[in-house]
Design an enzyme around this catalytic site. Structure first.
Site, PDB file in Angstrom:
ATOM      1  N   ASN A  12     -90.891  84.539 133.768  1.00 18.73           N
ATOM      2  CA  ASN A  12     -90.710  85.229 132.667  1.00 18.73           C
ATOM      3  C   ASN A  12     -90.831  84.333 131.391  1.00 18.73           C
ATOM      4  O   ASN A  12     -89.892  83.599 131.184  1.00 18.73           O
ATOM      5  CB  ASN A  12     -88.908  85.814 132.594  1.00 18.73           C
ATOM      6  CG  ASN A  12     -88.732  86.613 131.419  1.00 18.73           C
ATOM      7  OD1 ASN A  12     -89.529  86.912 130.715  1.00 18.73           O
ATOM      8  ND2 ASN A  12     -87.478  86.970 131.410  1.00 18.73           N
ATOM      9  N   TRP A  13     -91.852  84.549 130.787  1.00 17.37           N
ATOM     10  CA  TRP A  13     -92.280  83.654 129.746  1.00 17.37           C
ATOM     11  C   TRP A  13     -91.442  84.071 128.374  1.00 17.37           C
ATOM     12  O   TRP A  13     -91.373  83.284 127.680  1.00 17.37           O
ATOM     13  CB  TRP A  13     -93.850  83.606 129.484  1.00 17.37           C
ATOM     14  CG  TRP A  13     -94.675  82.465 130.229  1.00 17.37           C
ATOM     15  CD1 TRP A  13     -94.139  82.145 131.385  1.00 17.37           C
ATOM     16  CD2 TRP A  13     -95.939  82.156 129.988  1.00 17.37           C
ATOM     17  NE1 TRP A  13     -95.083  81.280 131.937  1.00 17.37           N
ATOM     18  CE2 TRP A  13     -96.178  81.147 130.951  1.00 17.37           C
ATOM     19  CE3 TRP A  13     -96.643  82.379 128.907  1.00 17.37           C
ATOM     20  CZ2 TRP A  13     -97.342  80.377 131.315  1.00 17.37           C
ATOM     21  CZ3 TRP A  13     -97.786  81.423 128.996  1.00 17.37           C
ATOM     22  CH2 TRP A  13     -98.040  80.550 130.052  1.00 17.37           C
ATOM     23  N   LYS A  14     -90.719  85.135 128.493  1.00 17.74           N
ATOM     24  CA  LYS A  14     -90.129  85.745 127.110  1.00 17.74           C
ATOM     25  C   LYS A  14     -90.996  85.551 126.034  1.00 17.74           C
ATOM     26  O   LYS A  14     -92.079  85.901 126.073  1.00 17.74           O
ATOM     27  CB  LYS A  14     -88.798  84.785 126.993  1.00 17.74           C
ATOM     28  CG  LYS A  14     -87.939  84.638 128.482  1.00 17.74           C
ATOM     29  CD  LYS A  14     -86.383  84.110 128.238  1.00 17.74           C
ATOM     30  CE  LYS A  14     -85.942  84.309 129.451  1.00 17.74           C
ATOM     31  NZ  LYS A  14     -84.544  83.778 129.395  1.00 17.74           N
ATOM     32  N   HIS A  99     -83.487  93.418 131.132  1.00 20.21           N
ATOM     33  CA  HIS A  99     -83.182  92.037 130.888  1.00 20.21           C
ATOM     34  C   HIS A  99     -81.829  91.925 130.239  1.00 20.21           C
ATOM     35  O   HIS A  99     -81.787  92.541 129.065  1.00 20.21           O
ATOM     36  CB  HIS A  99     -84.422  91.201 130.623  1.00 20.21           C
ATOM     37  CG  HIS A  99     -84.024  89.720 130.547  1.00 20.21           C
ATOM     38  ND1 HIS A  99     -83.269  89.224 129.872  1.00 20.21           N
ATOM     39  CD2 HIS A  99     -84.305  88.789 131.417  1.00 20.21           C
ATOM     40  CE1 HIS A  99     -83.038  87.642 130.120  1.00 20.21           C
ATOM     41  NE2 HIS A  99     -83.934  87.592 131.101  1.00 20.21           N
ATOM     42  N   GLU A 101     -81.277  90.011 127.763  1.00 16.71           N
ATOM     43  CA  GLU A 101     -81.517  89.765 126.187  1.00 16.71           C
ATOM     44  C   GLU A 101     -82.149  90.880 125.747  1.00 16.71           C
ATOM     45  O   GLU A 101     -81.696  91.346 124.594  1.00 16.71           O
ATOM     46  CB  GLU A 101     -82.778  88.719 126.307  1.00 16.71           C
ATOM     47  CG  GLU A 101     -82.287  87.322 126.667  1.00 16.71           C
ATOM     48  CD  GLU A 101     -83.357  86.409 127.244  1.00 16.71           C
ATOM     49  OE1 GLU A 101     -84.452  86.660 127.281  1.00 16.71           O
ATOM     50  OE2 GLU A 101     -82.676  85.277 127.869  1.00 16.71           O
ATOM     51  N   GLU A 169     -79.098  88.647 137.625  1.00 15.65           N
ATOM     52  CA  GLU A 169     -78.777  87.123 136.494  1.00 15.65           C
ATOM     53  C   GLU A 169     -77.690  87.184 135.892  1.00 15.65           C
ATOM     54  O   GLU A 169     -77.466  87.982 134.992  1.00 15.65           O
ATOM     55  CB  GLU A 169     -80.092  87.376 135.477  1.00 15.65           C
ATOM     56  CG  GLU A 169     -81.522  87.522 136.314  1.00 15.65           C
ATOM     57  CD  GLU A 169     -82.410  87.013 135.165  1.00 15.65           C
ATOM     58  OE1 GLU A 169     -83.210  86.123 135.331  1.00 15.65           O
ATOM     59  OE2 GLU A 169     -82.741  87.690 134.095  1.00 15.65           O
ATOM     60  N   GLY A 175     -80.617  80.391 130.939  1.00 14.64           N
ATOM     61  CA  GLY A 175     -81.136  79.384 129.768  1.00 14.64           C
ATOM     62  C   GLY A 175     -79.689  78.228 129.505  1.00 14.64           C
ATOM     63  O   GLY A 175     -80.102  77.582 128.541  1.00 14.64           O
ATOM     64  N   SER A 207     -81.340  79.631 134.992  1.00 15.94           N
ATOM     65  CA  SER A 207     -81.218  78.257 135.196  1.00 15.94           C
ATOM     66  C   SER A 207     -81.802  77.859 136.451  1.00 15.94           C
ATOM     67  O   SER A 207     -81.200  76.841 137.087  1.00 15.94           O
ATOM     68  CB  SER A 207     -79.957  77.480 135.019  1.00 15.94           C
ATOM     69  OG  SER A 207     -79.658  77.871 133.593  1.00 15.94           O
ATOM     70  N   GLY A 228     -87.074  81.665 133.887  1.00 15.59           N
ATOM     71  CA  GLY A 228     -87.469  81.672 132.727  1.00 15.59           C
ATOM     72  C   GLY A 228     -88.099  80.571 132.304  1.00 15.59           C
ATOM     73  O   GLY A 228     -89.110  80.069 132.721  1.00 15.59           O
ATOM     74  N   GLY A 229     -87.152  79.468 131.570  1.00 17.16           N
ATOM     75  CA  GLY A 229     -87.881  78.092 131.091  1.00 17.16           C
ATOM     76  C   GLY A 229     -88.883  77.457 131.916  1.00 17.16           C
ATOM     77  O   GLY A 229     -89.798  76.860 131.443  1.00 17.16           O
TER      78      GLY A 229
HETATM   79  P1  PGA Z   1     -83.702  80.693 132.828  1.00 16.65           P
HETATM   80  O1  PGA Z   1     -84.071  82.379 132.393  1.00 16.65           O
HETATM   81  O2  PGA Z   1     -84.486  80.473 133.910  1.00 16.65           O
HETATM   82  O3  PGA Z   1     -84.487  80.129 131.453  1.00 16.65           O
HETATM   83  O4  PGA Z   1     -82.423  80.422 132.779  1.00 16.65           O
HETATM   84  C1  PGA Z   1     -84.119  83.332 133.462  1.00 16.65           C
HETATM   85  C2  PGA Z   1     -84.402  84.769 132.784  1.00 16.65           C
HETATM   86  O5  PGA Z   1     -83.791  85.087 131.705  1.00 16.65           O
HETATM   87  O6  PGA Z   1     -85.064  85.482 133.455  1.00 16.65           O
END
Ligand code: PGA
Length: 245
Positions: A12-14, A99, A101, A169, A175, A207, A228-229
């Site tokens: 997930n590149w956000k 998600h 966010e 999640e 993050g 994470s 994500g990251g």
């Molecule tokens: P993260 O994000 O791996 O950077 O914690 C995961 C996500 O929000 O899908």
């Protein structure tokens, strides 16, 4: 992982990435052309601005392209929004819905997420429905209640294992570099498994990195990861995918 369920490692590149990042995407795609266990499926959910070009790059590799959100309507007067049909047209196979966010930044409720999941199927996309508790909810012991409510409210009753993937999640793990204990992840995934259609994939997200991926992905109830990251770097994403195979 339960062997009958094919693992999925989804990035997930956000809100990250410009045309300059397509080179890294190419590296990700090429990494999967040599040697990954063919049983493991890989996906990168790109920002909408990169989807068309990114999907074209990935189409020459085993890695699929996905979106990060969609509107529930197929088209219309919704300035700034993007429909599931548009994502499909741009080359997506999957779309993330709900998600945390989106739930936090855009006030998305379970019923909105449910409509988005249904819109995804209408367009021929697989919906990755995200659920997870906040730190405060966890601290008062409400995690299971929250997950049950989110599943009941945002996973459509007509969901099947081919149309929906659930991503667990924990909001406090996203993050932050923090993760639940391995026992906790196993217990939450088992509880989720009891509440969704048989055979539905349950990804863990929050994470995940090359160091912790193996101990998480080896769990029977974990069918892959939403990353994500660490999905922004080809080497890290590849290392995580290898841990799933
Ligand atoms: P993260 O994000 O791996 O950077 O914690 C995961 C996500 O929000 O899908």
């Amino acid at each position: 992982m339960i062997s009958a369920i094919r693992p999925l490692v989804a990035g997930n590149w956000k809100m990250n990435g410009t045309n300059a990042s397509l080179n890294e995407l190419m590296q990700i795609g090429h990494g999967f052309m040599s040697g990954l266990d063919a049983e493991t499926e890989a996906l990168i959910c790109l920002p909408a601005t990169l989807l068309s070009h990114g999907a074209e790059i990935l189409s020459r590799t085993p890695v699929k392209a996905g979106g990060q959100d969609c509107h529930w309507q197929p088209a219309g007067a919704h300035t700034g929004d993007i429909s599931a049909e548009m994502l499909k047209d741009a080359g997506a196979s999957h779309v993330i819905v709900g998600h945390s966010e989106r739930r936090t930044d855009h006030g998305e409720t379970d019923s909105i997420v449910l409509m988005k999941a249904e819109a995804a199927w209408r367009a021929g996309l697989v919906a990755i429905v995200c659920i997870g508790e906040t730190r405060a909810e966890r601290e008062i012991g409400a995690t299971l209640e929250i997950l049950s409510r989110q599943i009941a409210g945002s996973v459509p009753a007509a969901a099947t294992h081919t149309t929906v993937i659930v991503a667990y999640e924990p909001v406090w793990a996203i993050g932050t570099g923090l993760t639940p204990t391995i026992d906790d992840i196993a217990a939450m995934h088992a509880a989720i498994r009891d509440r969704i259609p048989r055979g539905t994939r349950i990804l863990y997200g929050g994470s995940v990195n090359p160091k912790n991926a193996a101990e998480i992905l080896v769990l029977d109830e974990v069918d892959g990861a939403l990353v994500g990251g660490a999905s922004l770097k080809a080497d890290d994403f590849w290392a995580i995918a290898q841990a799933a195979g």
